[in-house]
Design an enzyme around this catalytic site. Structure first.
Site, mmCIF file in Angstrom:
data_model
loop_
_atom_site.group_PDB
_atom_site.id
_atom_site.type_symbol
_atom_site.label_atom_id
_atom_site.label_comp_id
_atom_site.label_asym_id
_atom_site.label_seq_id
_atom_site.Cartn_x
_atom_site.Cartn_y
_atom_site.Cartn_z
ATOM 1 N N CYS A 29 -16.469 24.582 67.159
ATOM 2 C CA CYS A 29 -15.252 23.870 66.788
ATOM 3 C C CYS A 29 -14.354 23.687 68.012
ATOM 4 C CB CYS A 29 -14.546 24.570 65.635
ATOM 5 S SG CYS A 29 -13.311 23.512 64.827
ATOM 6 N N HIS A 87 -18.377 25.175 61.574
ATOM 7 C CA HIS A 87 -18.222 26.632 61.668
ATOM 8 C C HIS A 87 -19.451 27.337 61.080
ATOM 9 C CE1 HIS A 87 -14.031 27.209 63.038
ATOM 10 N NE2 HIS A 87 -13.888 25.981 62.573
ATOM 11 N N GLU A 133 -20.433 30.258 61.480
ATOM 12 C CA GLU A 133 -20.112 31.645 61.095
ATOM 13 C C GLU A 133 -19.562 31.746 59.681
ATOM 14 O OE1 GLU A 133 -16.067 30.185 61.983
ATOM 15 O OE2 GLU A 133 -18.075 29.799 62.829
#
Length: 241
Positions: A125, A220, A222
């Site tokens: 990002c 993202h 994660e």
């Protein structure tokens, strides 16, 4: 919860992956409310699930970045606040967030040190945007439709560019990804190529062609369960060091 992958030769040295952190003037936990260098737990968990060891790398004096990168096998530049437009020669627009001067200076230095040393590098990002800026690119300062409510991840589809490193890591022609951003790549930095796009044409992944391993993703990972991008970084880190 990210699931841990099986890695042949588990006794082999696990590569050390440094992840840049937030730097907040005030954070709360337990009975404490103090300045903090912090990171959402999804980042280290994703590194661990991909077979690496995770190390937080908080902002420091930029001239130390090369020393830090020399001790790491791979680098992740995490998401976070908007990049100060002065770094790409633009004036601040009304919807651009407040600057994070220490993070900008430190993470740009980390990126340049990783590029100079050939250390595998993944930007997530904000990290992808900083990679673009570090190589002379510019950003769109506001983009509608790529974030839901504040603090809430949404999802959209990205389509890979055939023949790219990202396409090798994620061979599915299209993939739904967790997203939360309102800025994006405008003019690509020197040497960078796009490796995924959103349906509206927004560049969603960028990379430097081989021989090095340099990749940025606008979403993202994660915040999801797909560790293929991080596994690519960890495997590159293991083969480089």
């Amino acid at each position: 919860m990210l699931s841990t992958l099986h890695h042949p030769g588990a006794a082999a040295r696990r590569p050390l992956i440094g992840i840049s952190t937030y730097l907040e003037t005030k954070a709360s936990w337990g009975v404490w409310e103090l300045p903090a260098a912090l990171l959402p737990a999804g980042y280290p968990r994703m590194v661990q699930a991909a077979g690496g060891l995770a190390s937080m790398v908080p902002p420091d004096v930029p001239r130390y970045a090369a020393d830090v990168v020399a001790r790491l096998d791979g680098v992740v530049i995490a998401g976070g606040p908007d990049v100060d437009p002065s770094h790409y020669g633009a004036s601040r627009e009304d919807r651009t967030g407040p600057p994070a001067h220490e993070r900008d200076a430190w993470e740009l230095a980390l990126i340049r040190a990783a590029l100079d040393s050939g250390t595998p590098l993944l930007g997530i990002c904000r990290g992808m945007q900083l990679l673009n800026v570090a190589l002379g690119g510019t950003l769109v300062q506001h983009l509608d439709g790529h974030a839901a409510a504040p603090g809430v991840f949404s999802a959209h589809t990205v389509k890979h560019v055939p023949g790219t490193r990202y396409a090798e890591l994620v061979p599915d022609p299209t993939t739904d990804v967790p997203t939360y951003h309102h800025q994006a790549v405008d003019r690509l930095g020197t040497g960078l190529i796009p490796s995924a796009h959103a349906d509206d044409g927004t560049i969603e992944a960028i990379e430097l062609p081989r021989p090095g391993w340099v990749l940025g993703v606008q979403w993202h990972p994660e915040a999801g369960v797909d560790v293929r991008v991080m596994t690519g970084l960890v495997e590159a880190a293991a083969s480089t060091h």
